[in-house]
Design an enzyme around this catalytic site. Structure first.
Site, PDB file in Angstrom:
ATOM      1  N   SER A   1       0.803  -1.234   0.000  1.00 15.54           N
ATOM      2  CA  SER A   1       0.000   0.000   0.000  1.00 15.54           C
ATOM      3  C   SER A   1       0.829   1.274   0.000  1.00 15.54           C
ATOM      4  CB  SER A   1      -0.935   0.014   1.215  1.00 15.54           C
ATOM      5  OG  SER A   1      -1.937  -0.970   1.076  1.00 15.54           O
TER       6      SER A   1
ATOM      7  N   LYS B   1      -0.062   3.752  -2.657  1.00 12.03           N
ATOM      8  CA  LYS B   1      -1.119   4.767  -2.543  1.00 12.03           C
ATOM      9  C   LYS B   1      -0.571   6.182  -2.340  1.00 12.03           C
ATOM     10  CE  LYS B   1      -4.611   1.600  -0.670  1.00 12.03           C
ATOM     11  NZ  LYS B   1      -3.874   0.357  -0.426  1.00 12.03           N
TER      12      LYS B   1
ATOM     13  N   SER C   1      -6.269   2.875   4.489  1.00 12.66           N
ATOM     14  CA  SER C   1      -5.603   2.256   3.335  1.00 12.66           C
ATOM     15  C   SER C   1      -6.613   1.516   2.466  1.00 12.66           C
ATOM     16  CB  SER C   1      -4.495   1.289   3.802  1.00 12.66           C
ATOM     17  OG  SER C   1      -3.668   0.914   2.727  1.00 12.66           O
TER      18      SER C   1
ATOM     19  N   LYS D   1       2.892   6.598   5.555  1.00  8.19           N
ATOM     20  CA  LYS D   1       2.050   5.494   5.093  1.00  8.19           C
ATOM     21  C   LYS D   1       2.625   4.157   5.519  1.00  8.19           C
ATOM     22  CE  LYS D   1      -1.565   4.029   2.851  1.00  8.19           C
ATOM     23  NZ  LYS D   1      -1.610   2.840   3.701  1.00  8.19           N
TER      24      LYS D   1
END
Length: 395
Positions: free
Chosen positions: A177, A180, A238, A347
């Site tokens: 992720s 992203k 997420s 993140k």
């Protein structure tokens, strides 16, 4: 027999008074005697064959077999070609003899050479043993830096974007992720280019977003929410469904290929070890990046005020309009657990192939660091590795 000078009555009387043996002789004609002799001969031949077959029965004696002294009371031993035999004869039986070969000899070397290993039964399909994936920590072999579990890491100066330290920082890896970050940055870029209102522009959730799987922002097909809420749903929980929704709506409204634009931005930032194949980071062979490229990307994205505010938010409430026109509220919590004591984003990410990953932005009165860790040993270990690197770089 002559019957002259004898009356028929006398002849009959003579027959009636013959002794028993003579009557048997009359009944046993030559043909009958011959048939009986043949039957007796066949019977004797059959018995002799059975006796020979019984004499030839030989069975090997294993080391675990035991002999019954009641059934085999008499025993003799003989040797033939270095092999020993026991002959056991049962009482009251002339032909019932069992000869059994012993499995051992006095010469160990001869017996060892001739003894064959038992063959295992072969199956139709031979399968290799399943090998479980093993995490190999690479950092302990690093000549500098603390011993951490991440297979690759990098520390970027948050003030000028230069690299301060790293290990395997250019190694191409799955990033889960962390992908992203580029999805959020590109969405903000499009919003700025076409002057969209973050709070009054609504996107509709497609069916593909609801069925994508993985981490989710709890979006359903037909839901409508503004772009600001959609970006928070992308970065805090997420949400893979939020990533698909952004990609789908931008492609429909602007007429661009979202993935191609992600790769074009990577080239503009000089990310030489990065390639994108989807907006969410679920496993794809050609969706990868490196610790150094992610650090450079985060330095660029943190210059955007909207991006910096999103990634440092802990909790966010969203109001979503479902396909029936009803309003539902959803609470999203940030997956980043280090949003205190100077940490301000960015993140987290984790898949089976990428392992636990994290990107952290730290800032205090004197320092500013972007710390990237890929493929840590465990989910909790990535927090410990981050703190170790921070303490080490601040010394």
């Amino acid at each position: 027999m002559k019957i002259d000078n004898i009356t028929p009555r006398q002849y009959i009387l003579r027959l009636n008074h013959h002794p028993p043996d003579y009557r048997l002789q009359i009944q046993n004609s030559p043909v009958q005697k011959l048939n009986k002799q043949i039957d007796l001969t066949n019977k004797s031949i059959t018995e002799s064959i059975k006796k020979k077959i019984q004499l030839r029965k030989i069975s090997q004696i294993s080391s675990y077999q035991h002999y019954d002294p009641i059934n085999f009371p008499q025993s003799n031993t003989m040797s033939i070609d270095t092999k020993q035999f026991h002959i056991f004869t049962k009482k009251n039986s002339r032909a019932n003899t069992c000869i059994q070969q012993l499995s051992y000899t006095s010469d160990y070397s001869i017996n060892h050479q001739k003894q064959k290993k038992p063959q295992q039964p072969q199956t139709a399909i031979k399968r290799n043993k399943r090998v479980s994936p093993i995490h190999i920590p690479l950092c302990p072999s690093n000549p500098f830096g603390p011993p951490i579990t991440a297979q690759s890491w990098c520390i970027i100066n948050g003030k000028d974007g230069s690299m301060l330290a790293g290990y395997n920082e250019k190694l191409k890896s799955q990033i889960a992720s962390i992908t992203k970050i580029m999805t959020c940055w590109l969405s903000l870029k499009f919003i700025s280019l076409i002057s969209l209102d973050l709070d009054n522009t609504y996107f509709t959730v497609p069916e593909a977003a609801e069925i994508i799987g993985g981490t989710s922002a709890q979006l359903q097909n037909g839901d409508q929410l503004n772009i600001r809420d959609l970006l928070y749903g992308l970065m805090l929980p997420s949400g893979n469904d939020a990533a698909i929704t952004l990609k789908y709506n931008f492609e429909q409204n602007i007429g661009i290929n979202f993935i191609d634009e992600m790769n074009n931005c990577a080239k503009e930032f000089g990310l030489k070890s990065t390639q994108y194949m989807n907006p969410h980071g679920l496993y794809h062979k050609f969706n990868y990046s490196s610790a150094l490229d992610i650090g450079i990307l985060c330095y660029q994205t943190l210059q955007n005020e909207h991006f910096a505010n999103i990634v440092k938010t802990k909790i966010y409430f969203s109001e979503i309009i479902d396909k029936f026109g009803n309003i539902k509220e959803i609470l999203w919590e940030n997956t980043n657990k280090l949003l205190d004591n100077g940490f301000q984003g960015v993140k987290t990410g984790q898949t089976k192939e990428a392992g636990p990953c994290v990107v952290e932005y730290y800032q205090d009165n004197n320092n500013s660091y972007i710390i990237v860790l890929l493929n840590c040993k465990s989910t909790d270990q990535r927090w410990d590795d981050t703190i170790k690197l921070l303490e080490w770089i601040k010394q």
